[in-house]
Design an enzyme around this catalytic site. Structure first.
Site, PDB file in Angstrom:
ATOM      1  N   HIS A 109      36.481 -15.030 -11.004  1.00  0.00           N
ATOM      2  CA  HIS A 109      37.029 -14.810  -9.655  1.00  0.00           C
ATOM      3  C   HIS A 109      36.953 -16.098  -8.841  1.00  0.00           C
ATOM      4  CE1 HIS A 109      38.048 -10.619  -9.577  1.00  0.00           C
ATOM      5  NE2 HIS A 109      36.831 -10.206  -9.903  1.00  0.00           N
TER       6      HIS A 109
ATOM      7  N   GLU B 135      41.582  -8.611 -10.720  1.00  0.00           N
ATOM      8  CA  GLU B 135      40.595  -8.073 -11.651  1.00  0.00           C
ATOM      9  C   GLU B 135      41.037  -8.297 -13.095  1.00  0.00           C
ATOM     10  OE1 GLU B 135      37.537  -6.681 -11.125  1.00  0.00           O
ATOM     11  OE2 GLU B 135      37.813  -7.325  -9.063  1.00  0.00           O
TER      12      GLU B 135
ATOM     13  N   HIS C 223      33.409 -12.538 -16.032  1.00  0.00           N
ATOM     14  CA  HIS C 223      34.365 -11.918 -15.120  1.00  0.00           C
ATOM     15  C   HIS C 223      34.147 -12.385 -13.687  1.00  0.00           C
ATOM     16  CE1 HIS C 223      36.839  -8.667 -13.365  1.00  0.00           C
ATOM     17  NE2 HIS C 223      35.893  -8.642 -12.433  1.00  0.00           N
ATOM     18  N   GLU C 224      32.891 -12.345 -13.219  1.00  0.00           N
ATOM     19  CA  GLU C 224      32.616 -12.700 -11.823  1.00  0.00           C
ATOM     20  C   GLU C 224      32.847 -14.186 -11.565  1.00  0.00           C
ATOM     21  OE1 GLU C 224      32.387 -10.510  -9.676  1.00  0.00           O
ATOM     22  OE2 GLU C 224      32.020  -8.785 -10.961  1.00  0.00           O
TER      23      GLU C 224
END
Length: 270
Positions: A138, A197, A134-135
């Protein structure tokens, strides 16, 4: 003045867009990677100097190992889709920070921080991969770049509003300024963040699957996160993140797609 500001903002939108290979979307890019990455790397270095970095432990190695596998998954995907040079300027780094905060983040250019407080909720390497994917996503989707670009547009329009109401009564100017502030905050910036997100969840799910971590484990991680929060949180329309319930529902819907993408790279899940 309003016409000048509108024309300037329109020109910024026309010349400041690029297509991201992961999302397939044309996104704002008013700040180049050449300008953004050095600043990001400097801030990351300053952060490490001011916090306790954990090195040489089993947990530190787990974070680094999982991070490298997610990176390699991204490289595989990019190469297979004709974007082998996309990560040329990224300088990957994974650091574990001694903190009770249940958090992790990635700066533009691939600089990642995990806090020790999130590891008990991660529980397994697959849990770490859920957060890491997820990070990292980004950064891969250029969300930091988009945020800065949107802030530049917001500032330009705000400047135009101030100039356009310069001769209005004070009460009118204050009312317009308040309406603009609330409108952009709740109508643009926060929903944009929630969109980021959700996009990072989708990309991260695919990357963890390609890296060899069962994407089903992402649901288990977010269920643990929901239990840890105890149901606390603000209303979704005022939040920069989707609700835990919405996130879990979206992940369940996206898991078959992530598994199908991983299968293209020889990684098979039941």
């Amino acid at each position: 003045m309003r016409k000048i500001v509108f024309a300037a903002a329109s020109l910024m939108l026309l010349v400041g867009c690029k297509t991201n290979p992961f999302s397939g979307k044309s996104t704002l890019a008013l700040v180049s990677d050449d300008a953004l990455f050095p600043s990001s790397f400097q801030q990351y270095g300053d952060f490490l100097k001011e916090n306790k970095v954990i090195k040489g432990t089993a947990d530190a190695k787990r974070v680094e190992d999982v991070g490298n596998k997610i990176r390699m998954a991204a490289e595989k995907w990019l190469t297979a889709n004709g974007h082998a040079d996309y990560l040329a300027n990224y300088k990957w780094e994974y650091n574990l920070i001694d903190s009770k905060d249940v958090n992790a983040w990635c700066m533009p250019g691939g600089k990642i921080v995990f806090y020790t407080g999130i590891l008990p909720i991660c529980k397994t390497d697959a849990g770490i991969a859920t957060v890491m994917g997820h990070e990292v996503s980004h950064a891969l989707a250029n969300h930091g770049q988009q945020r800065m670009s949107n802030a530049m547009i917001q500032q330009a329009v705000g400047t135009g509003l101030s100039a356009a109401t310069a001769n209005s009564k004070e009460g009118t100017k204050q009312a317009l300024a308040m309406a603009y502030g609330l409108g952009t905050e709740y109508g643009i910036m926060l929903p944009f963040s929630r969109s980021n997100e959700s996009e990072a969840d989708k990309i991260g799910l695919t990357l963890m699957a390609i890296a060899g971590y069962n994407p089903d484990e992402a649901v288990a991680f977010w269920e643990r996160m929901a239990a840890n929060s105890g149901g606390a949180g603000v209303a979704t329309f005022m939040s920069t993140h989707p609700s835990n319930e919405q996130r879990i529902a979206d992940l369940k819907r996206l898991i078959p797609e992530a598994k199908a993408e991983a299968a293209k790279f020889g990684v098979i899940y039941k």
